[in-house]
Design an enzyme around this catalytic site. Structure first.
Site, PDB file in Angstrom:
ATOM      1  N   HIS A 106      64.734   5.310 -12.044  1.00 49.85           N
ATOM      2  CA  HIS A 106      65.707   5.180 -13.130  1.00 49.85           C
ATOM      3  C   HIS A 106      66.409   6.506 -13.358  1.00 49.85           C
ATOM      4  O   HIS A 106      65.801   7.576 -13.251  1.00 49.85           O
ATOM      5  CB  HIS A 106      65.028   4.747 -14.432  1.00 49.85           C
ATOM      6  CG  HIS A 106      65.998   4.454 -15.533  1.00 49.85           C
ATOM      7  ND1 HIS A 106      66.609   3.220 -15.680  1.00 49.85           N
ATOM      8  CD2 HIS A 106      66.490   5.235 -16.522  1.00 49.85           C
ATOM      9  CE1 HIS A 106      67.430   3.264 -16.713  1.00 49.85           C
ATOM     10  NE2 HIS A 106      67.372   4.468 -17.242  1.00 49.85           N
ATOM     11  N   ASP A 133      65.603  -4.707 -25.738  1.00 46.76           N
ATOM     12  CA  ASP A 133      66.342  -3.579 -25.178  1.00 46.76           C
ATOM     13  C   ASP A 133      67.750  -3.992 -24.759  1.00 46.76           C
ATOM     14  O   ASP A 133      68.691  -3.217 -24.896  1.00 46.76           O
ATOM     15  CB  ASP A 133      65.596  -3.000 -23.976  1.00 46.76           C
ATOM     16  CG  ASP A 133      66.376  -1.885 -23.315  1.00 46.76           C
ATOM     17  OD1 ASP A 133      66.582  -0.846 -23.971  1.00 46.76           O
ATOM     18  OD2 ASP A 133      66.811  -2.055 -22.165  1.00 46.76           O
ATOM     19  N   ARG A 177      74.106   0.370 -28.716  1.00 48.20           N
ATOM     20  CA  ARG A 177      74.149   1.831 -28.665  1.00 48.20           C
ATOM     21  C   ARG A 177      75.403   2.328 -27.960  1.00 48.20           C
ATOM     22  O   ARG A 177      75.945   3.384 -28.290  1.00 48.20           O
ATOM     23  CB  ARG A 177      72.896   2.363 -27.960  1.00 48.20           C
ATOM     24  CG  ARG A 177      71.632   2.250 -28.799  1.00 48.20           C
ATOM     25  CD  ARG A 177      70.383   2.533 -27.979  1.00 48.20           C
ATOM     26  NE  ARG A 177      70.470   3.822 -27.316  1.00 48.20           N
ATOM     27  CZ  ARG A 177      70.041   4.057 -26.085  1.00 48.20           C
ATOM     28  NH1 ARG A 177      69.520   3.087 -25.358  1.00 48.20           N
ATOM     29  NH2 ARG A 177      70.144   5.261 -25.560  1.00 48.20           N
ATOM     30  N   SER A 231      64.072   2.756 -24.423  1.00 47.07           N
ATOM     31  CA  SER A 231      64.908   1.874 -23.605  1.00 47.07           C
ATOM     32  C   SER A 231      64.512   1.957 -22.134  1.00 47.07           C
ATOM     33  O   SER A 231      64.272   0.940 -21.474  1.00 47.07           O
ATOM     34  CB  SER A 231      66.382   2.253 -23.767  1.00 47.07           C
ATOM     35  OG  SER A 231      67.208   1.495 -22.904  1.00 47.07           O
ATOM     36  N   LYS A 260      61.872  -1.027 -19.937  1.00 44.98           N
ATOM     37  CA  LYS A 260      62.269  -1.717 -18.697  1.00 44.98           C
ATOM     38  C   LYS A 260      61.327  -1.365 -17.556  1.00 44.98           C
ATOM     39  O   LYS A 260      60.912  -2.239 -16.784  1.00 44.98           O
ATOM     40  CB  LYS A 260      63.711  -1.348 -18.329  1.00 44.98           C
ATOM     41  CG  LYS A 260      64.767  -1.951 -19.231  1.00 44.98           C
ATOM     42  CD  LYS A 260      66.146  -1.835 -18.633  1.00 44.98           C
ATOM     43  CE  LYS A 260      66.705  -0.423 -18.700  1.00 44.98           C
ATOM     44  NZ  LYS A 260      67.172  -0.037 -20.024  1.00 44.98           N
TER      45      LYS A 260
END
Length: 454
Positions: free
Chosen positions: A94, A173, A180, A195, A199
């Site tokens: 990520h 999320d 956001r 967040s 995930k």
């Protein structure tokens, strides 16, 4: 519409009291956080109530315990994917978001070509940073909304799969992420941590490699902020039994040469063909090497790096990308014909005002210019122009003559071209001498310690 003094029946908490408590700087109880996430998931909290609490969190912060509670609640708002039927260590990846950051789209098939199983649930663009899902959807036919059964089947057969969050995985999320983006509540370490890790903890990974961006084009502008975020992410992952490591990487300058959805896909394909920009390739090799090591697919760092480089140079990674693309409904013709990707009708070149060296190319200015051209969103429900964006023609350290093109703006009619030009020009500095070189990787945070490269 939920009235402002609704009592949340299960917890006996009023929405307004939860918002007020955080507004006044108090730590939220586990019940308050559970009520918030349940309300986000079932829709009993309105967008304006959720946005109010998000802003209070941005302004007042959260303790480590609150952040952990928030992550737990977000994970439990849905289900965790069970990948135990697929042999091997699953390694997720990520990025916290940057300008021109298309690393995941190349890295997933690279790692898969090295035998790593790479589950990846991605997001859409946030603010001035692009989103992996938007980029993938610029490929005609490419489906990001897959069922969990499809996700697992593609992972088993191909080794990598990039999808959006399903309805059942961290659904809280998904709604918060969209809010956001349009309420100026992105830059918050607790919110980013919850967040990202909700995930990653839900998608079935055994280990996770994180790319924490740092610089003008990142949400974390300074190294101290980026380090604090990296520590938070690693701590959450490790506390949940997932091997988690974070690299802090430079985002003062756009990564690669393309900024914008279809433009970045074309650059990804070039990279998979062995012709990628040096900075993009270097970061893919660094992160990929670590993913291969965490998956126990190499006996040493040198062996892992050799595997990654071979996957890029031999075409093996390109083959994995094509397999994934076809399985997810995409037109494989884009691999040999970039003209099948969305194309902007017009270009505007930003030229150097003087001769010398590029000393600064501000990533945020370039990213915001791309948004003005239509490559990003101003509202949750706003459409984006998949063809719009910016091509970076010169980078810091490059010699330049007056009138040389530094950037190319790709756009269609009806966009804010004048503002995009102003932003793009504001991000370019030219000096008499080249700037000092800055490392691409600034630091590494893992459970056993930290390392700084600057």
């Amino acid at each position: 519409m939920d009235p402002p003094h609704t009592i949340y029946p299960f917890f006996g908490l009023r929405v307004v009291d939860i918002i007020r408590s955080k507004r006044d700087g108090h730590a939220l109880s586990r019940d308050a956080i559970e009520a918030f996430i349940q309300g986000i998931t079932d829709g009993s909290w309105t967008d304006y109530q959720a946005s109010a609490l998000l802003m209070a969190i941005v302004l007042r912060g959260m303790t480590a315990e609150e952040t952990s509670r928030l992550t737990d609640a977000m994970v439990r708002s849905g289900q965790r994917v069970d990948l135990s039927s697929i042999p091997g260590i699953k390694v997720g990846k990520h990025s916290t978001g940057g300008v021109g950051d298309k690393v995941s789209i190349v890295l997933a098939p690279v790692a898969a070509a090295c035998g790593v199983i790479v589950p990846k649930m991605s997001g859409r663009g946030l603010g001035h940073t692009g989103g992996t899902l938007d980029k993938l959807e610029s490929i005609p036919g490419f489906r990001v909304a897959l069922s969990l059964d499809e996700f697992i089947a593609i992972l088993r057969d191909v080794g990598c799969c990039l999808i959006s969050q399903t309805r059942d995985v961290a659904p809280a999320d998904k709604r918060l992420y969209a809010l956001r983006d349009v309420t100026a509540t992105i830059e918050s370490i607790p919110l980013i941590s919850a967040s990202v890790m909700s995930k990653k903890l839900s998608e079935g990974s055994d280990a996770v490699v994180l790319d924490v961006k740092c610089g003008s084009g990142a949400f974390m502008k300074g190294r101290d902020e980026a380090l604090a975020l990296a520590r938070s992410l690693v701590s959450i992952g490790e506390s949940h039994g997932v091997r988690t490591e974070a690299f802090i990487t430079n985002m003062d300058t756009p990564l690669g040469g393309a900024v914008g959805n279809a433009l970045e896909i074309a650059e990804c394909i070039d990279t998979l063909k062995g012709a990628g920009p040096p900075d993009l390739v270097a970061l893919i090799v660094r992160l990929g090497t670590r993913m291969v090591q965490l998956a126990n697919r190499a006996n040493s760092e040198a062996e892992a790096e050799a595997c990654v480089r071979n996957a890029l140079e031999s075409g093996a990674a390109l083959g994995k990308f094509q397999e994934m693309l076809v399985r997810q409904g995409g037109d494989a013709g884009v691999i040999d014909d970039a003209g099948k990707l969305p194309q902007a009708r017009s270009r505007k070149y930003i030229e150097a005002a003087a001769a010398g060296y590029i000393t600064r190319l501000d990533a945020e200015a370039v990213g915001r210019a791309a948004v003005m051209l239509g490559a990003g969103r101003a509202r949750v429900d706003a459409p984006i122009d998949l063809a719009a964006g910016v091509t970076v023609l010169k980078k810091p350290g490059d010699a330049i003559n007056q009138g040389d093109s530094v950037l190319a703006l790709h756009y269609n009619e009806g966009r804010q071209l004048d503002e995009a030009i102003r932003l793009a020009e504001s991000g370019i500095d030219i000096g008499d001498t080249p700037p000092p070189a800055t490392p691409l990787v600034l630091g590494w945070v893992h459970a056993q310690g930290e390392m700084s490269y600057v």
